[in-house]
Design an enzyme around this catalytic site. Structure first.
Site, PDB file in Angstrom:
ATOM      1  N   ASP A 127      -2.939 -69.866  40.840  1.00 24.15           N
ATOM      2  CA  ASP A 127      -2.483 -69.105  39.665  1.00 24.15           C
ATOM      3  C   ASP A 127      -3.679 -68.739  38.784  1.00 24.15           C
ATOM      4  O   ASP A 127      -4.820 -68.664  39.262  1.00 24.15           O
ATOM      5  CB  ASP A 127      -1.404 -69.905  38.918  1.00 24.15           C
ATOM      6  CG  ASP A 127      -0.398 -68.998  38.221  1.00 24.15           C
ATOM      7  OD1 ASP A 127      -0.746 -68.410  37.177  1.00 24.15           O
ATOM      8  OD2 ASP A 127       0.743 -68.865  38.721  1.00 24.15           O
ATOM      9  N   ASP A 128      -3.434 -68.516  37.516  1.00 25.52           N
ATOM     10  CA  ASP A 128      -4.470 -68.030  36.587  1.00 25.52           C
ATOM     11  C   ASP A 128      -5.633 -69.029  36.467  1.00 25.52           C
ATOM     12  O   ASP A 128      -5.485 -70.197  36.811  1.00 25.52           O
ATOM     13  CB  ASP A 128      -3.824 -67.812  35.208  1.00 25.52           C
ATOM     14  CG  ASP A 128      -4.641 -66.878  34.322  1.00 25.52           C
ATOM     15  OD1 ASP A 128      -5.727 -66.425  34.737  1.00 25.52           O
ATOM     16  OD2 ASP A 128      -4.181 -66.601  33.191  1.00 25.52           O
ATOM     17  N   ASP A 175       8.924 -68.765  31.841  1.00 29.73           N
ATOM     18  CA  ASP A 175       8.281 -69.757  32.718  1.00 29.73           C
ATOM     19  C   ASP A 175       9.088 -71.053  32.740  1.00 29.73           C
ATOM     20  O   ASP A 175       9.508 -71.544  31.700  1.00 29.73           O
ATOM     21  CB  ASP A 175       6.889 -70.134  32.185  1.00 29.73           C
ATOM     22  CG  ASP A 175       5.846 -69.068  32.478  1.00 29.73           C
ATOM     23  OD1 ASP A 175       6.210 -67.958  32.902  1.00 29.73           O
ATOM     24  OD2 ASP A 175       4.649 -69.370  32.270  1.00 29.73           O
ATOM     25  N   ASP A 194       0.504 -60.522  36.889  1.00 24.08           N
ATOM     26  CA  ASP A 194       1.094 -60.829  35.588  1.00 24.08           C
ATOM     27  C   ASP A 194       1.044 -59.598  34.676  1.00 24.08           C
ATOM     28  O   ASP A 194       0.487 -58.552  35.050  1.00 24.08           O
ATOM     29  CB  ASP A 194       0.335 -62.007  34.958  1.00 24.08           C
ATOM     30  CG  ASP A 194       1.260 -62.935  34.189  1.00 24.08           C
ATOM     31  OD1 ASP A 194       2.298 -62.455  33.690  1.00 24.08           O
ATOM     32  OD2 ASP A 194       0.942 -64.134  34.070  1.00 24.08           O
ATOM     33  N   ARG A 249       9.717 -62.029  38.902  1.00 23.23           N
ATOM     34  CA  ARG A 249      10.039 -63.147  38.029  1.00 23.23           C
ATOM     35  C   ARG A 249      10.937 -62.657  36.905  1.00 23.23           C
ATOM     36  O   ARG A 249      10.516 -61.888  36.067  1.00 23.23           O
ATOM     37  CB  ARG A 249       8.750 -63.734  37.453  1.00 23.23           C
ATOM     38  CG  ARG A 249       8.192 -64.911  38.223  1.00 23.23           C
ATOM     39  CD  ARG A 249       9.005 -66.168  38.016  1.00 23.23           C
ATOM     40  NE  ARG A 249       9.203 -66.398  36.587  1.00 23.23           N
ATOM     41  CZ  ARG A 249       8.250 -66.724  35.750  1.00 23.23           C
ATOM     42  NH1 ARG A 249       7.034 -66.936  36.165  1.00 23.23           N
ATOM     43  NH2 ARG A 249       8.503 -66.880  34.472  1.00 23.23           N
TER      44      ARG A 249
END
Ligand SMILES: *[C@@H]1O[C@H](CO)[C@@H](O)[C@H](O)[C@H]1NC(C)=O
Ligand SMILES: *[C@@H]1O[C@H](CO)[C@@H](O)[C@H](O)[C@H]1NC(C)=O
Length: 407
Positions: A78-79, A217, A156, A213
């Site tokens: 991920d990030d 989150d 994202d 998504r």
């Protein structure tokens, strides 16, 4: 004429959904975000920082502890994997403290285990963690990922306006396609506007993305999982029609194995993600899972529901007025149904609940019923199912096979 138009529109909707040959069933794997976030502090926290070692360790456990055998495949970064600035040549640079040998070496190691690797970027000027975004560099970045052997991209939407999504996400999708490398495309597109579901152009999103998504989150708590299930229950009528082979709604990661869920709540997350035909991306520490957590994550009968080849997403078919319990139903390719009876309230004793076949949208008088967590055939039931549910987020999950009426 109008009817013809509607028919054409119907066909159009199906034929224009993204088809890059990937995610014919919801993808399964591991994604670091919920558990490890942006932990780049390998000096003080070498065991939990998001280093090549962490991803390799998870890949090994996925491969050698049986997860891969039941379908888990992707190891997703991920990030926060990059340096704060692009290189002099304008290219993204992986953080050498995290990935001393670079991402391609990690990709090779993961591929050599028969697994796949995913990476993260952001359409805006920066990622959510403040690292370089892909705006104005789309082709270069996507070509770089393809040259590294990346198999999946999570994109994202921080540091840009939601009004740009309709051009931005398709532009990155087109660039991915142009690389010639099949790359699973996971879009954080709807989540930025999820409180205004009507505004979200799901048909457009399904033309571009393999996964999208939908909601906030997931956090490490039952309250978070419960909220996501509630949101999907409230909106399923709208969402479910866009799911199918190649395209999936994404309620975010499985947090089974972390700190927030009891045994019953862990079963419920697994069951409900399978009902929602969700990607099954674990975000946990495979080094420390307890046996019961592994058993839930590797429950092949529940996974088979998630991976049903027809890909028809399940929906909430009943909820009582006080939202204390609810039933979900999902039609499966073999003519049977997956059913979840789920109890939410926290007051008191385990109690019996009855879901009629009619409530479950199953047109039959009698059916074989099998419990997908105890793996027991319960026999032939008439008119419905009665099951005892303890309080606080427990469920029962059944496979219901109607007995064809004997005239
Ligand atoms: C979003 O749009 C507004 C109005 O057009 C603009 O002021 C703002 O800078 C934009 N934000 C980003 C991150 O591009
Ligand atoms: C590119 O798009 C075409 C048309 O949808 C599709 O057939 C092909 O598989 C895609 N290729 C890749 C590498 O994604």
């Amino acid at each position: 004429m109008i009817l013809l138009g509607l028919l054409l529109l119907g066909t159009l909707h199906i034929s224009t959904a993204l088809d890059n040959g990937l995610a014919r069933t919801p993808p399964m794997g591991w994604l670091n975000w919920e558990r490890y976030r942006c932990n780049t502090d390998c000096k003080n926290d070498p065991y939990n920082c998001i280093s090549a070692d962490l991803f390799l360790e998870m890949a090994k456990l996925m491969k050698y502890e049986g997860y891969a055998d039941v379908g888990y495949e992707y190891i997703n970064i991920d990030d926060c994997w990059m340096l704060r600035d692009r290189g002099a040549d304008g290219k993204l640079v992986s953080n050498p403290e995290l990935f001393p040998e670079g991402i391609p070496a990690l990709a090779d190691a993961i591929h050599s285990m028969g697994l796949k690797i995913g990476i993260y970027e952001d359409y805006g000027t920066k990622t959510c963690g403040g690292y370089p975004g892909t705006k104005d560099h789309i082709e270069d970045d996507v070509n770089l990922f393809a040259s590294w052997g990346i198999d999946s991209l999570k994109l994202d939407g921080c540091y840009c306006n939601a009004s740009e999504f309709s051009t931005g996400f398709p532009a990155v999708g087109a660039a991915l396609n142009a690389t010639g490398r099949p790359v699973l495309y996971s879009c954080e597109w709807p989540l930025y506007e999820y409180r205004e579901t009507d505004k979200i152009p799901y048909a457009e999103i399904a033309e571009t993305c393999n996964l999208w998504r939908n909601t906030e989150d997931v956090q490490d708590s039952w309250a978070s999982v419960e909220r996501i299930i509630e949101w999907f229950g409230d909106n399923a009528g709208n969402l479910a029609s866009y799911a199918g082979p190649g395209n999936w709604n994404d309620p975010d990661m499985l947090i089974i194995g972390d700190y927030g869920l009891s045994f019953e709540q862990s079963e419920t997350q697994m069951a409900m993600w399978a009902m929602m035909a969700a990607p099954l991306y674990m975000s946990n520490d495979l080094r420390t899972l307890r046996q019961w957590q592994k058993d839930i994550l590797m429950n092949q009968e529940v996974i088979a529901v998630d991976q049903d080849p027809m890909g028809k997403q399940g929906v909430r078919v009943y909820q009582d007025a006080k939202k204390k319990h609810e039933y979900w139903s999902r039609e499966l390719a073999d003519g049977s149904y997956a059913v979840v009876m789920y109890r939410r309230d926290s007051s008191g004793l385990p109690k019996p609940y009855t879901a009629t076949f009619k409530q479950l949208l199953i047109k039959t008088k009698t059916a074989h019923v099998r419990d997908l967590f105890t793996h027991l055939d319960l026999g032939v039931y008439t008119d419905g199912i009665t099951a005892t549910l303890p309080p606080s987020g427990s469920c029962k999950m059944f496979k219901v096979t109607p007995i064809k009426s004997q005239f």
